[in-house]
Design an enzyme around this catalytic site. Structure first.
Site, PDB file in Angstrom:
ATOM      1  N   SER A 134       5.875  10.209   7.949  1.00  0.00           N
ATOM      2  CA  SER A 134       7.000   9.337   7.654  1.00  0.00           C
ATOM      3  C   SER A 134       6.704   8.616   6.348  1.00  0.00           C
ATOM      4  O   SER A 134       5.545   8.543   5.919  1.00  0.00           O
ATOM      5  CB  SER A 134       7.181   8.316   8.787  1.00  0.00           C
ATOM      6  N   TYR A 147       4.432   1.745  15.131  1.00  0.00           N
ATOM      7  CA  TYR A 147       4.747   3.061  14.559  1.00  0.00           C
ATOM      8  C   TYR A 147       3.985   3.280  13.260  1.00  0.00           C
ATOM      9  O   TYR A 147       3.401   4.355  13.041  1.00  0.00           O
ATOM     10  CB  TYR A 147       6.253   3.152  14.332  1.00  0.00           C
TER      11      TYR A 147
END
Length: 276
Positions: A134, A147
């Site tokens: 990401s 995350y």
């Protein structure tokens, strides 16, 4: 010629779902796995080969690998580690057990499944392992600490594995999306409600003003958001490039943040990100 095969995790929706269908249409033999049987049944009806794989369960992963080997006669050309989840919360409000839970899927599951696949690829002399990271794998955003930390750790593990696999015929590649249309926000709600006691937080007002609205209200696409097909195109490129890159970036924010990360002092980057 025998079709090339790929195992993809997290195919019930979003990136995994689109990649499974896109690669299938391009002639790959796709093993599209999910955590829930009803999702596997749906994908099977759509023409894919689908069965259970839960990245938080070693036995489930081992059973999925055995299923792949049974169907292919003992080979697997590629693995796309994609399954992951997140939940919004300030780091100070994240219980340690919640952090363990997200690491179990987002990092330890990738590691476990990869370790099971490497001997197969080593024996056949080739293979590609794609890990879905990401933009949050190299820059941090507030209220994304759980995350963020899994993706930062996964990038470090992937970089190390890539170096260690040099000369083995196994390429290890990072896929780095930014804002992509998916159910990541929707799927984060049960984890948020299970773990985060925001009403007792010193940041209660911030949750009310910034987090809850974004979490529970449908606001349409984010700025610069791309469809999951943008990831599928890069996955295809990573699988077919003769000399694959170490990283495949997707979306303008990912490219911009990579430049900012390289050029800006840390405090200036913090200031910039804090105003997004």
């Amino acid at each position: 010629m025998t079709r090339k095969s790929i195992l993809i995790t997290g195919c019930s929706s979003g990136i995994g779902y689109d990649a499974a269908h896109a690669l299938h249409k391009r002639g790959w033999r796709v093993f599209a796995t999910c955590r829930k049987q009803e999702d596997c049944d749906r994908l099977t009806r759509e023409g894919l080969e689908s069965f259970l794989l839960d990245q938080s369960d070693t036995d489930s992963m081992s059973a999925a690998i055995e299923e792949v080997l049974t169907r292919t006669g003992g080979t697997l050309d590629a693995l796309f580690n994609n399954a992951a989840f997140g939940f919004p919360a300030a780091v100070e409000d994240v219980p340690t057990d919640a952090l363990r839970s997200i690491f179990e899927t987002n990092l330890f599951g990738y590691h476990d499944l990869t370790r099971q696949v490497i001997p197969i690829m080593r024996a056949q002399g080739h293979g590609r392992i794609l890990n879905c990271s990401s933009v949050l794998g190299f820059v941090a955003l507030r209220f994304r600490g759980a995350y963020n930390s899994t993706k930062f750790a996964m990038e470090g593990l992937t970089d190390t594995l890539r170096i260690e696999m040099r000369g083995s015929g196994i390429d290890v590649i990072l896929i780095q999306p930014g804002p992509i249309t998916s159910k990541l926000r929707e799927n984060s709600i049960p984890h948020f409600e299970k773990w985060i006691d925001w009403r007792s937080s010193a940041r209660k007002a911030e949750y009310e003003q910034k987090v809850l609205t974004r979490l529970y209200e449908e606001r349409g696409p984010d700025t610069f958001e791309l469809p999951a097909s943008a990831v599928s195109d890069k996955v295809w490129q990573a699988l077919t490039d003769t000399n694959p890159r170490a990283r495949y970036k997707i979306t303008k924010p990912t490219y911009l943040m990579a430049v900012f990360k390289r050029l800006l002092p840390t405090r200036m980057l913090d200031w910039l990100i804090d105003r997004m």
